[in-house]
Design a protein around this motif. Structure first.
Motif, PDB file in Angstrom:
ATOM      1  N   MET A   1       0.839  -1.196   0.000  1.00 30.17           N
ATOM      2  CA  MET A   1       0.000   0.000   0.000  1.00 30.17           C
ATOM      3  C   MET A   1       0.876   1.249   0.000  1.00 30.17           C
ATOM      4  O   MET A   1       1.849   1.327   0.738  1.00 30.17           O
ATOM      5  N   SER A   2       0.524   2.192  -0.822  1.00 30.62           N
ATOM      6  CA  SER A   2       1.345   3.399  -0.883  1.00 30.62           C
ATOM      7  C   SER A   2       0.938   4.364   0.224  1.00 30.62           C
ATOM      8  O   SER A   2      -0.171   4.324   0.748  1.00 30.62           O
ATOM      9  N   THR A   3       1.860   5.227   0.556  1.00 31.56           N
ATOM     10  CA  THR A   3       1.618   6.227   1.586  1.00 31.56           C
ATOM     11  C   THR A   3       0.701   7.306   1.026  1.00 31.56           C
ATOM     12  O   THR A   3       0.868   7.713  -0.124  1.00 31.56           O
ATOM     13  N   PRO A   4      -0.256   7.798   1.824  1.00 30.12           N
ATOM     14  CA  PRO A   4      -1.115   8.874   1.337  1.00 30.12           C
ATOM     15  C   PRO A   4      -0.300  10.124   1.002  1.00 30.12           C
ATOM     16  O   PRO A   4       0.700  10.411   1.665  1.00 30.12           O
ATOM     17  N   LYS A   5      -0.737  10.854  -0.022  1.00 28.35           N
ATOM     18  CA  LYS A   5      -0.090  12.123  -0.372  1.00 28.35           C
ATOM     19  C   LYS A   5      -0.505  13.186   0.622  1.00 28.35           C
ATOM     20  O   LYS A   5      -1.608  13.165   1.139  1.00 28.35           O
ATOM     21  N   GLY A   6       0.379  14.139   0.827  1.00 21.86           N
ATOM     22  CA  GLY A   6       0.019  15.233   1.713  1.00 21.86           C
ATOM     23  C   GLY A   6       1.065  15.396   2.800  1.00 21.86           C
ATOM     24  O   GLY A   6       2.173  14.918   2.651  1.00 21.86           O
ATOM     25  N   PRO A   7       0.743  16.059   3.888  1.00 18.89           N
ATOM     26  CA  PRO A   7      -0.588  16.575   4.199  1.00 18.89           C
ATOM     27  C   PRO A   7      -0.934  17.836   3.398  1.00 18.89           C
ATOM     28  O   PRO A   7      -0.072  18.649   3.092  1.00 18.89           O
ATOM     29  N   PHE A   8      -2.195  17.927   3.065  1.00 24.12           N
ATOM     30  CA  PHE A   8      -2.745  19.105   2.405  1.00 24.12           C
ATOM     31  C   PHE A   8      -3.530  19.876   3.461  1.00 24.12           C
ATOM     32  O   PHE A   8      -4.426  19.326   4.092  1.00 24.12           O
ATOM     33  N   ARG A   9      -3.172  21.131   3.641  1.00 25.08           N
ATOM     34  CA  ARG A   9      -3.894  21.981   4.599  1.00 25.08           C
ATOM     35  C   ARG A   9      -5.028  22.679   3.849  1.00 25.08           C
ATOM     36  O   ARG A   9      -4.780  23.329   2.843  1.00 25.08           O
ATOM     37  N   LEU A  10      -6.243  22.514   4.360  1.00 23.00           N
ATOM     38  CA  LEU A  10      -7.441  22.988   3.673  1.00 23.00           C
ATOM     39  C   LEU A  10      -8.148  24.066   4.478  1.00 23.00           C
ATOM     40  O   LEU A  10      -8.348  23.917   5.682  1.00 23.00           O
ATOM     41  N   ASP A  33      -6.946   6.971   2.621  1.00 26.33           N
ATOM     42  CA  ASP A  33      -5.940   6.032   2.131  1.00 26.33           C
ATOM     43  C   ASP A  33      -5.064   6.649   1.053  1.00 26.33           C
ATOM     44  O   ASP A  33      -3.949   6.207   0.820  1.00 26.33           O
ATOM     45  N   ARG A  34      -5.590   7.676   0.379  1.00 24.14           N
ATOM     46  CA  ARG A  34      -4.867   8.295  -0.738  1.00 24.14           C
ATOM     47  C   ARG A  34      -4.256   9.645  -0.408  1.00 24.14           C
ATOM     48  O   ARG A  34      -3.238  10.037  -0.982  1.00 24.14           O
ATOM     49  N   TYR A  35      -4.920  10.390   0.508  1.00 28.22           N
ATOM     50  CA  TYR A  35      -4.472  11.757   0.819  1.00 28.22           C
ATOM     51  C   TYR A  35      -4.624  12.027   2.306  1.00 28.22           C
ATOM     52  O   TYR A  35      -5.581  11.581   2.928  1.00 28.22           O
ATOM     53  N   THR A  36      -3.696  12.806   2.845  1.00 26.72           N
ATOM     54  CA  THR A  36      -3.852  13.323   4.198  1.00 26.72           C
ATOM     55  C   THR A  36      -4.296  14.770   4.055  1.00 26.72           C
ATOM     56  O   THR A  36      -3.537  15.609   3.556  1.00 26.72           O
ATOM     57  N   ILE A  37      -5.540  15.033   4.442  1.00 25.50           N
ATOM     58  CA  ILE A  37      -6.113  16.379   4.314  1.00 25.50           C
ATOM     59  C   ILE A  37      -6.447  16.865   5.718  1.00 25.50           C
ATOM     60  O   ILE A  37      -7.120  16.176   6.479  1.00 25.50           O
ATOM     61  N   ILE A  38      -5.949  18.031   6.061  1.00 24.99           N
ATOM     62  CA  ILE A  38      -6.201  18.617   7.375  1.00 24.99           C
ATOM     63  C   ILE A  38      -7.033  19.881   7.177  1.00 24.99           C
ATOM     64  O   ILE A  38      -6.580  20.841   6.540  1.00 24.99           O
ATOM     65  N   HIS A  39      -8.248  19.864   7.708  1.00 25.21           N
ATOM     66  CA  HIS A  39      -9.139  21.038   7.608  1.00 25.21           C
ATOM     67  C   HIS A  39      -8.722  22.017   8.700  1.00 25.21           C
ATOM     68  O   HIS A  39      -9.067  21.827   9.858  1.00 25.21           O
ATOM     69  N   VAL A  40      -7.959  23.043   8.329  1.00 23.94           N
ATOM     70  CA  VAL A  40      -7.379  23.928   9.343  1.00 23.94           C
ATOM     71  C   VAL A  40      -8.304  25.050   9.780  1.00 23.94           C
ATOM     72  O   VAL A  40      -8.202  25.534  10.907  1.00 23.94           O
ATOM     73  N   ASP A  41      -9.229  25.479   8.901  1.00 21.62           N
ATOM     74  CA  ASP A  41     -10.107  26.588   9.290  1.00 21.62           C
ATOM     75  C   ASP A  41     -11.220  26.750   8.265  1.00 21.62           C
ATOM     76  O   ASP A  41     -11.177  26.181   7.169  1.00 21.62           O
ATOM     77  N   ASN A  42     -12.211  27.551   8.658  1.00 28.39           N
ATOM     78  CA  ASN A  42     -13.317  27.908   7.778  1.00 28.39           C
ATOM     79  C   ASN A  42     -13.497  29.420   7.843  1.00 28.39           C
ATOM     80  O   ASN A  42     -13.351  30.015   8.909  1.00 28.39           O
ATOM     81  N   CYS A  43     -13.803  30.021   6.709  1.00 32.02           N
ATOM     82  CA  CYS A  43     -14.143  31.448   6.647  1.00 32.02           C
ATOM     83  C   CYS A  43     -15.659  31.540   6.469  1.00 32.02           C
ATOM     84  O   CYS A  43     -16.189  30.948   5.530  1.00 32.02           O
ATOM     85  N   GLU A  44     -16.318  32.279   7.345  1.00 31.99           N
ATOM     86  CA  GLU A  44     -17.764  32.424   7.205  1.00 31.99           C
ATOM     87  C   GLU A  44     -18.138  33.570   6.277  1.00 31.99           C
ATOM     88  O   GLU A  44     -19.270  33.650   5.822  1.00 31.99           O
ATOM     89  N   THR A  45     -17.192  34.470   6.015  1.00 37.45           N
ATOM     90  CA  THR A  45     -17.447  35.591   5.115  1.00 37.45           C
ATOM     91  C   THR A  45     -16.265  35.734   4.157  1.00 37.45           C
ATOM     92  O   THR A  45     -15.157  35.252   4.437  1.00 37.45           O
ATOM     93  N   ILE A  46     -16.502  36.427   3.072  1.00 40.27           N
ATOM     94  CA  ILE A  46     -15.422  36.678   2.103  1.00 40.27           C
ATOM     95  C   ILE A  46     -14.334  37.538   2.749  1.00 40.27           C
ATOM     96  O   ILE A  46     -13.147  37.365   2.463  1.00 40.27           O
ATOM     97  N   ASP A  47     -14.734  38.401   3.676  1.00 44.83           N
ATOM     98  CA  ASP A  47     -13.755  39.262   4.366  1.00 44.83           C
ATOM     99  C   ASP A  47     -12.739  38.467   5.188  1.00 44.83           C
ATOM    100  O   ASP A  47     -11.656  38.966   5.476  1.00 44.83           O
TER     101      ASP A  47
END
Length: 120
Positions: A1-10, A33-47
């Motif tokens: 099994m291959s190692t997941p790509k990443g981490p990707f900070r989202l 299994d394919r990617y390490t994705i870390i959800h670091v934050d959310n913006c509630e407004t465009i600002d």
């Protein structure tokens, strides 16, 4: 099994942060299994996009389906002005409202691998 790509900070841009967290959680789990994705934050407004992209320097930014195409374009250009190589994706406007959260998760599962493997 291959190692997941990443981490990707989202970072997500969604007026409903709890929903964003839940949906992204499902996508992260499905792709773990394919990617390490870390959800670091959310913006509630465009600002919030500029300060949060500056703070977290994410690899990836998703804008949710409540934004119009014009707003999604604005969100992306703000993010790209701070991090030129950021991978961007706008979930099509109205997808959540018309087809519900499962459709959004399916849509992301179909589109995220090409985004993370390829270019912007």
């Amino acid at each position: 099994m291959s190692t997941p790509k990443g981490p990707f900070r989202l970072v997500t841009v969604n007026t409903a942060p709890e929903r964003a967290k839940r949906l992204i959680g499902r996508v992260v789990k499905a792709l773990k299994d394919r990617y390490t994705i870390i959800h670091v934050d959310n913006c509630e407004t465009i600002d919030e996009v500029a300060p949060k992209v500056t703070e977290h320097n994410p690899d990836v930014l998703f804008s949710a389906s409540m934004w119009t195409a014009e707003q999604a374009q604005e969100i992306q250009s703000i993010a790209r002005s701070i991090r030129p190589d950021i991978k961007l994706h706008a979930i099509p406007a109205g997808l959540q409202a018309e087809r519900g959260p499962d459709a959004v998760v399916e849509y992301l599962l179909d589109n995220v691998p090409a985004l993370l493997d390829g270019g912007n």
